[in-house]
Design an enzyme around this catalytic site. Structure first.
Site, mmCIF file in Angstrom:
data_model
loop_
_atom_site.group_PDB
_atom_site.id
_atom_site.type_symbol
_atom_site.label_atom_id
_atom_site.label_comp_id
_atom_site.label_asym_id
_atom_site.label_seq_id
_atom_site.Cartn_x
_atom_site.Cartn_y
_atom_site.Cartn_z
ATOM 1 N N ASN A 196 70.393 37.808 87.713
ATOM 2 C CA ASN A 196 70.055 37.148 88.977
ATOM 3 C C ASN A 196 68.756 36.331 88.814
ATOM 4 O O ASN A 196 68.249 36.184 87.714
ATOM 5 C CB ASN A 196 69.903 38.218 90.073
ATOM 6 C CG ASN A 196 70.380 37.711 91.427
ATOM 7 O OD1 ASN A 196 70.033 36.605 91.824
ATOM 8 N ND2 ASN A 196 71.179 38.495 92.125
ATOM 9 N N LYS B 202 78.546 30.541 100.387
ATOM 10 C CA LYS B 202 78.247 31.815 101.055
ATOM 11 C C LYS B 202 79.351 32.137 102.061
ATOM 12 O O LYS B 202 79.075 32.456 103.210
ATOM 13 C CB LYS B 202 76.905 31.727 101.762
ATOM 14 C CG LYS B 202 75.757 31.306 100.843
ATOM 15 C CD LYS B 202 74.916 32.484 100.477
ATOM 16 C CE LYS B 202 73.580 32.063 99.868
ATOM 17 N NZ LYS B 202 72.762 33.195 99.507
ATOM 18 N N GLY C 11 76.044 32.198 95.425
ATOM 19 C CA GLY C 11 74.942 31.588 96.158
ATOM 20 C C GLY C 11 75.248 30.182 96.611
ATOM 21 O O GLY C 11 74.662 29.672 97.556
ATOM 22 N N PHE C 12 76.191 29.525 95.926
ATOM 23 C CA PHE C 12 76.533 28.156 96.304
ATOM 24 C C PHE C 12 77.462 28.164 97.520
ATOM 25 O O PHE C 12 77.288 27.399 98.449
ATOM 26 C CB PHE C 12 77.206 27.448 95.119
ATOM 27 C CG PHE C 12 77.268 25.962 95.299
ATOM 28 C CD1 PHE C 12 76.198 25.167 94.918
ATOM 29 C CD2 PHE C 12 78.376 25.363 95.870
ATOM 30 C CE1 PHE C 12 76.233 23.795 95.110
ATOM 31 C CE2 PHE C 12 78.422 23.991 96.074
ATOM 32 C CZ PHE C 12 77.354 23.211 95.680
ATOM 33 N N ASN D 138 65.380 38.712 97.816
ATOM 34 C CA ASN D 138 65.041 38.232 99.157
ATOM 35 C C ASN D 138 65.488 39.113 100.315
ATOM 36 O O ASN D 138 65.370 38.725 101.463
ATOM 37 C CB ASN D 138 65.605 36.818 99.336
ATOM 38 C CG ASN D 138 65.065 35.883 98.274
ATOM 39 O OD1 ASN D 138 63.870 35.861 98.027
ATOM 40 N ND2 ASN D 138 65.954 35.156 97.616
ATOM 41 N N THR D 139 66.062 40.265 99.998
ATOM 42 C CA THR D 139 66.365 41.250 101.042
ATOM 43 C C THR D 139 65.471 42.444 100.764
ATOM 44 O O THR D 139 65.596 43.068 99.707
ATOM 45 C CB THR D 139 67.857 41.659 100.998
ATOM 46 O OG1 THR D 139 68.650 40.510 101.318
ATOM 47 C CG2 THR D 139 68.174 42.768 101.984
ATOM 48 N N LYS E 255 75.731 43.154 89.204
ATOM 49 C CA LYS E 255 74.813 42.061 88.839
ATOM 50 C C LYS E 255 73.381 42.582 88.858
ATOM 51 O O LYS E 255 72.926 43.143 89.858
ATOM 52 C CB LYS E 255 74.973 40.898 89.828
ATOM 53 C CG LYS E 255 74.148 39.675 89.465
ATOM 54 C CD LYS E 255 74.585 38.475 90.276
ATOM 55 C CE LYS E 255 73.772 37.241 89.955
ATOM 56 N NZ LYS E 255 74.215 36.063 90.720
ATOM 57 N N ASN F 182 64.324 30.092 95.610
ATOM 58 C CA ASN F 182 64.976 30.270 96.912
ATOM 59 C C ASN F 182 64.628 31.629 97.501
ATOM 60 O O ASN F 182 64.439 32.604 96.784
ATOM 61 C CB ASN F 182 66.504 30.094 96.784
ATOM 62 C CG ASN F 182 67.229 31.393 96.479
ATOM 63 O OD1 ASN F 182 67.502 32.186 97.383
ATOM 64 N ND2 ASN F 182 67.517 31.644 95.205
ATOM 65 N N PHE G 146 70.365 36.016 101.982
ATOM 66 C CA PHE G 146 71.778 36.335 102.284
ATOM 67 C C PHE G 146 72.244 35.719 103.605
ATOM 68 O O PHE G 146 72.886 36.360 104.435
ATOM 69 C CB PHE G 146 72.000 37.862 102.360
ATOM 70 C CG PHE G 146 71.958 38.578 101.028
ATOM 71 C CD1 PHE G 146 71.875 37.887 99.832
ATOM 72 C CD2 PHE G 146 72.015 39.978 100.976
ATOM 73 C CE1 PHE G 146 71.835 38.548 98.609
ATOM 74 C CE2 PHE G 146 71.977 40.652 99.761
ATOM 75 C CZ PHE G 146 71.882 39.930 98.581
ATOM 76 N N SER H 130 69.117 40.725 94.282
ATOM 77 C CA SER H 130 68.455 39.569 94.897
ATOM 78 C C SER H 130 67.081 39.992 95.404
ATOM 79 O O SER H 130 66.947 41.058 96.001
ATOM 80 C CB SER H 130 69.285 39.036 96.070
ATOM 81 O OG SER H 130 70.422 38.378 95.588
HETATM 82 C C1 FMN Z 1 69.899 28.797 96.254
HETATM 83 C C2 FMN Z 1 70.403 29.981 95.497
HETATM 84 C C3 FMN Z 1 71.019 31.008 96.184
HETATM 85 C C4 FMN Z 1 71.497 32.117 95.489
HETATM 86 N N1 FMN Z 1 72.122 33.107 96.187
HETATM 87 C C5 FMN Z 1 72.646 34.159 95.510
HETATM 88 C C6 FMN Z 1 73.346 35.177 96.211
HETATM 89 O O1 FMN Z 1 73.523 35.124 97.427
HETATM 90 N N2 FMN Z 1 73.829 36.226 95.491
HETATM 91 C C7 FMN Z 1 73.681 36.326 94.129
HETATM 92 O O2 FMN Z 1 74.160 37.284 93.522
HETATM 93 N N3 FMN Z 1 73.023 35.359 93.448
HETATM 94 C C8 FMN Z 1 72.506 34.292 94.094
HETATM 95 N N4 FMN Z 1 71.836 33.317 93.407
HETATM 96 C C9 FMN Z 1 71.601 33.513 91.961
HETATM 97 C C10 FMN Z 1 72.602 32.790 91.078
HETATM 98 O O3 FMN Z 1 73.905 33.290 91.274
HETATM 99 C C11 FMN Z 1 72.203 32.954 89.581
HETATM 100 O O4 FMN Z 1 72.272 34.318 89.231
HETATM 101 C C12 FMN Z 1 70.786 32.461 89.307
HETATM 102 O O5 FMN Z 1 70.505 31.304 90.057
HETATM 103 C C13 FMN Z 1 70.572 32.135 87.826
HETATM 104 O O6 FMN Z 1 71.438 31.116 87.388
HETATM 105 P P1 FMN Z 1 70.995 29.562 87.294
HETATM 106 O O7 FMN Z 1 69.727 29.496 86.502
HETATM 107 O O8 FMN Z 1 72.163 28.875 86.632
HETATM 108 O O9 FMN Z 1 70.799 29.095 88.685
HETATM 109 C C14 FMN Z 1 71.343 32.203 94.078
HETATM 110 C C15 FMN Z 1 70.718 31.155 93.398
HETATM 111 C C16 FMN Z 1 70.251 30.055 94.081
HETATM 112 C C17 FMN Z 1 69.580 28.949 93.311
#
Ligand code: FMN
Length: 394
Positions: free
Chosen positions: A282, A106, A103-104, A218-219, A253, A151, A155, A216
């Protein structure tokens, strides 16, 4: 500006050897050679729109990552490089247990810069076969009192081909790079397996491991792909294709909002389908119960501190069920060494962070590594791998 920074550094140098977080959470960890200023600068960063700050940081990481000598010099000051923290999982060597979660980056080519900050691995994505813009802005929100983010990025990503060409040029790669795969928003669910396969085939040469993201929020409809039949239709062809590519590891995941029974079923399915591991978990569609802020009502997935109890619980549950048959990457709410150590003792072989990194800043990995070494010493353990699953025994 320089004088202000020097003053901030002097002030920080006088602070005791602990990091105080908002809401009174304290994580021990001795400071690196240069005192971290991020806790002082963070309020300034937090005045700016979160996505703008992300793009600024991304630019900085890309700049560092382009210069291998610089990146490796910075990395030497950002990680201990201690062999007790090295981990071998699904056939890959991780120089440290703390990875940057999906997610960080892309597909923007940030991994070299992220490695410079000490991460032991970087997971890129989610990447879909075709580039897509994601949801309209605003789509990323901070909940500072909760140490959380919400968030609904949807994607937004560079697409598989652009990501593959950026990562073919990645010169600084001290740890594994994972590629997290998804389907395009306009691909109907019944054609999802083709999207995962196309993304895999395009990225197979540049990723060390691959992640099927069906979790996720959001899709639209994506999480329905966690239903066993839909999931088997995606995993079967993908695992077969990965075998043809030298046995590249494929991981799954999952969402933290699944029922315990569904988690059990999918853990068994992962073993049956020949997956290399699980990533738990996630973001959640749940919200902190006491939260009354309007921002907490924004649609999307929540990440950060409120997620930790559930992610720990799922990791422990799956470890109890599968033992060491499948390695787990524990993610969700990790803010420091103690959180990571709890996650590892619950059964995670590796951990990942995203929101913790936003709140703790670029000194996070080194501080966590120092804390992990102290925790190993406290418990009389020789290496981090010896701590995996110690709290999941009956
Ligand atoms: C802004 C943002 C975007 C993310 N985008 C994705 C993504 O595209 N795909 C995915 O598998 N997880 C995505 N995640 C989820 C993170 O990989 C992680 O599983 C989740 O944030 C929990 O960890 P954390 O509490 O350390 O943030 C995203 C998280 C954030 C905050």
């Amino acid at each position: 500006m320089c004088r202000t920074i020097r003053r901030l550094e002097r002030f920080r140098a006088r602070q005791p050897d602990v990091q105080f977080l908002e809401r009174g959470r304290v994580q021990t960890g001795s400071r690196g050679r240069s005192p971290p200023m991020y806790p002082l600068l963070r309020p300034l960063f937090f005045l700016v729109d979160p996505e703008r700050i992300h793009h600024l940081v991304a630019r900085f990481l890309r700049l560092i990552g382009r210069n291998v000598a610089l990146a490796s010099r910075i990395r030497r000051s950002r990680t201990l490089g201690d062999p007790r923290l090295a981990v071998r999982a699904f056939g890959l060597d991780f120089p440290g247990p703390v990875g940057l979660a999906a997610g960080f980056d892309k597909g923007d080519g940030l991994a070299a810069g992220a490695f410079a900050l000490g991460f032991g691995s970087v997971e890129v994505g989610t990447i879909t076969p075709r580039a897509q813009p994601g949801n309209p802005r605003p789509r990323l929100f901070r909940l500072p009192r909760q140490q959380a983010l919400i968030n609904r990025m949807g994607f937004n990503n560079a697409g598989a081909e652009a990501t593959a060409s950026r990562y073919a040029e990645l010169a600084f790669r001290p740890g594994p790079v994972g590629m997290n795969l998804g389907k395009n928003k306009d691909t109907p669910s019944e054609r999802a397996p083709e999207d995962y396969l196309t993304a895999f085939e395009t990225l197979a040469g540049v990723g060390d491991y691959f992640v099927v993201n069906v979790s996720s929020p959001n899709t639209p409809g994506l999480r329905d792909l966690q239903a066993p039949a839909a999931l088997r239709a995606i995993l079967g062809p993908l695992v077969a294709a990965a075998k043809g590519r030298g046995g590249k590891p494929v991981l799954l995941k999952l969402a933290p909002d699944l029922t315990d029974e569904a988690v059990d079923e999918l853990a068994d399915l992962a073993v049956e389908e020949g997956l290399a591991g699980l990533i738990l978990a996630n973001t959640t569609i749940g919200r902190p119960t006491a939260e009354s802020e309007a921002i907490a009502r924004e649609a999307g997935g929540m990440s950060g501190a409120p997620l930790l109890p559930r992610s720990l619980e799922i990791v422990r549950r799956v470890r109890r069920r599968l033992g060491d048959r499948l390695p787990i990457i524990g993610v969700g709410g990790i803010f420091g060494a103690e959180d990571a150590y709890r996650m590892i003792r619950a059964g995670a072989t590796l951990v990942q962070v995203y929101t913790g990194f936003v709140y703790q800043g670029p000194g996070m990995v080194r501080t966590m590594e120092q804390g992990l070494i102290r925790l190993l010493d406290r418990d009389g353990l020789a290496k981090i791998a010896d701590a995996v699953g110690l709290d999941a025994k009956d």
